[in-house]
Design a protein around this motif. Structure first.
Motif, PDB file in Angstrom:
ATOM      1  N   LYS A  47      12.145   4.438   7.353  1.00  0.00           N
ATOM      2  CA  LYS A  47      12.785   4.075   5.916  1.00  0.00           C
ATOM      3  C   LYS A  47      11.941   2.728   5.588  1.00  0.00           C
ATOM      4  N   ASP A  48      11.604   1.843   6.700  1.00  0.00           N
ATOM      5  CA  ASP A  48      11.003   0.736   6.513  1.00  0.00           C
ATOM      6  C   ASP A  48       9.322   1.067   5.898  1.00  0.00           C
ATOM      7  N   GLN A  49       8.913   2.034   6.563  1.00  0.00           N
ATOM      8  CA  GLN A  49       7.456   2.309   6.113  1.00  0.00           C
ATOM      9  C   GLN A  49       7.416   2.824   4.798  1.00  0.00           C
ATOM     10  N   LYS A  56       9.387   1.903   2.407  1.00  0.00           N
ATOM     11  CA  LYS A  56       9.885   0.887   1.602  1.00  0.00           C
ATOM     12  C   LYS A  56       8.615  -0.107   1.441  1.00  0.00           C
ATOM     13  N   ARG A  58       1.944  -5.381   8.859  1.00  0.00           N
ATOM     14  CA  ARG A  58       3.120  -4.767   9.044  1.00  0.00           C
ATOM     15  C   ARG A  58       3.092  -3.284   9.186  1.00  0.00           C
ATOM     16  N   GLU A 104      15.077   4.358  11.061  1.00  0.00           N
ATOM     17  CA  GLU A 104      14.913   3.280  10.584  1.00  0.00           C
ATOM     18  C   GLU A 104      13.421   2.622  10.330  1.00  0.00           C
ATOM     19  N   ILE A 105      12.637   2.936  10.981  1.00  0.00           N
ATOM     20  CA  ILE A 105      11.265   2.594  10.827  1.00  0.00           C
ATOM     21  C   ILE A 105      10.570   3.652   9.859  1.00  0.00           C
ATOM     22  N   LEU A 164       4.594  -1.182  12.350  1.00  0.00           N
ATOM     23  CA  LEU A 164       5.645  -0.047  12.394  1.00  0.00           C
ATOM     24  C   LEU A 164       5.085   1.342  12.835  1.00  0.00           C
TER      25      LEU A 164
END
Length: 478
Positions: A428-430, A432, A40, A425-426, A44
């Motif tokens: 933020k995902d990274q 998280k 994942r 957004e990416i 990303l």
């Protein structure tokens, strides 16, 4: 403090590991957590790098269009692409273009009088610090002719409050602060200090000065003036400019004559009564030819970069709506009408000046067609190079603005906005995933620590039993 505590606790666990089983439980936990999230995280990261390239590519194209528009506009403002007015006797006037297409040709200019403003002087005072009294001064505007004054009722009356304790110098300051089109200063003459008033250019900007004294502090009426009461105080009368174009008499309320020649504004600076000077126009053909060559080269730079970025196999903007929209606009650029108000036989498109679009999206310049247009209608060709609502600059400027619009999802600016939002957004995902990975690693470290403790205890028990059995065996052999 919480983070430090967690780090300290983790360090304690790490220190304790390896003592029982001999296995590096910390490395094992880290490797397992990394393996769990690697896929994942890599996806990303790859997506983030792609967005970076897309943002960079779209921003680069947007910047190229803005640079083209800016440089073209600056070149137009310097005036080398339009038939500039040239006045043989430069001390008489200066000419500038107004944006309206000029007619060209040669014109005769004779200036017989310059526009002037009214100049008025007060009676003499002992000094600039001499008290004047207080009350209200009123300026009325109109035409002064001999002893007569004809008020211009359309020109607003201006009341100026003169405060108690005012001096000649403070009265001048109060008049200037009113910004009524009349300026004032104190002149220290051989007769004494005088208040000098200067009005705006033009016969209709003459003025009279009325005074309403404060009875408690009189004296202000000494500054009042009308042409009938004190004609000697009038140093200069307001007047219009008078000039002739090709022998035809004309006037102007100021020394700026904006409609004397179509498309040209004149600033009159001197008189030449009886000795007319000539106004001619430069030939912009050479400058236009150079400008079209430069424009074609600049458009090819944009088209080349766009072709690279939209390559179906390798382009970062291969499926970008903004880039595809720009390609369509550029493909139609040469044939679009940029001068809708031009005469029927005048150049109306950039194709009329030799620009053409090739199959691969690049641009070419037909020198023969450009030369023919310049020869048949040099004024019409020059009219396309203005900073007005129509023309080549307006078209390129509109193209740049449209492509850079951040509110249009089908423009490069909209693409940049969209890519930037996705990258956020990416990110933020990274962040998280990083937190989740660390949480899993810490959890496994704790579990493995317990396991290692149990293994260590088991190994200690086994060692004790082995030693006991060895002791028993040794006793039995004796």
């Amino acid at each position: 403090m919480e983070t430090s505590s967690t780090t300290s606790a983790t360090s304690s666990i790490v220190t304790a590991l390896g003592g029982g089983s001999g296995i590096d439980m910390t490395a094992l936990a880290t490797n397992l957590a990394n393996a769990q999230f690697a896929g994942r995280i890599d996806r990303l990261s790859a997506r983030s790098e792609t967005l970076d390239r897309q943002i960079s590519a779209a921003s680069g194209l947007k910047s190229m269009l803005l640079s083209l528009s800016t440089s073209l506009g600056e070149r137009l403002r310097t005036g080398d692409l339009s038939p500039q007015p040239q006045i043989v006797n430069a001390s008489i006037a200066q000419g500038t273009l107004t944006g309206v297409p000029v007619q060209g040709g040669t014109y005769a200019l004779e200036v017989t009088a310059l526009a002037k403003g009214q100049t008025l002087a007060s009676p003499a005072y002992a000094a600039a610090t001499t008290p004047t009294g207080s009350g209200t001064l009123t300026l009325r505007f109109g035409t002064v002719a001999g002893a007569a004054f004809t008020e211009d009722t359309a020109h607003a009356v201006v009341d100026i409050t003169i405060a108690p304790g005012s001096t000649l110098a403070s009265v001048a300051s109060s008049i200037n602060a009113a910004r009524a089109g009349v300026t004032a200063y104190v002149a220290n003459t051989t007769e004494g200090a005088k208040l000098v008033l200067k009005g705006s250019e033009g016969a209709a900007n003459g003025f009279v000065l009325e005074a309403a004294e404060d009875p408690v502090e009189p004296g202000l009426s000494a500054l009042a003036w009308t042409p009938a009461a004190a004609p000697g105080q009038l140093l200069g009368q307001a007047s219009d400019a008078a000039y002739k174009i090709d022998g035809l008499p004309m006037t102007s309320a100021s020394n700026r004559a904006s409609n004397a020649i179509p498309g040209v504004s004149l600033r009159l600076t001197g008189t030449n009564t009886g000795a007319p000077t000539s106004i001619t126009f430069s030939d912009p053909a050479s400058a236009i030819s150079t400008a079209m060559q430069d424009l074609t080269a600049a458009l090819n730079e944009v088209a080349g970069e766009l072709r690279t970025q939209t390559n179906p196999s390798t382009g970062d903007l291969a499926r970008d709506r903004g880039a595809q929209s720009l390609r369509r606009v550029l493909s139609q650029l040469a044939g679009n009408v940029v001068m809708p108000n031009a005469a029927s036989n005048a150049p109306r498109t950039m194709a009329d000046l030799g620009l053409s679009t090739q199959r691969d999206g690049s641009f070419a310049l037909d020198g023969q067609r450009l030369a023919a247009s310049l020869a048949s209608d040099p004024q019409g060709a020059a009219a396309m190079f203005t900073t007005g609502l129509h023309g080549i600059y307006a078209t390129i400027d509109k193209l740049s603005r449209s492509a850079g619009s951040i509110s249009d999802p089908g423009a490069l600016g909209g693409s940049i906005t969209r890519y930037t939002a996705r990258k956020a957004e990416i990110s933020k995902d990274q962040a998280k995933l990083t937190e989740q990975q660390e949480a899993m690693r810490a959890q496994m470290v704790a579990r493995f620590a317990a396991t290692d403790t149990r293994v260590g205890a088991s190994r200690a028990t086994l060692s004790f039993l082995q030693n006991q059995i060895a002791a028993w065996n040794a006793q039995n052999s004796n």
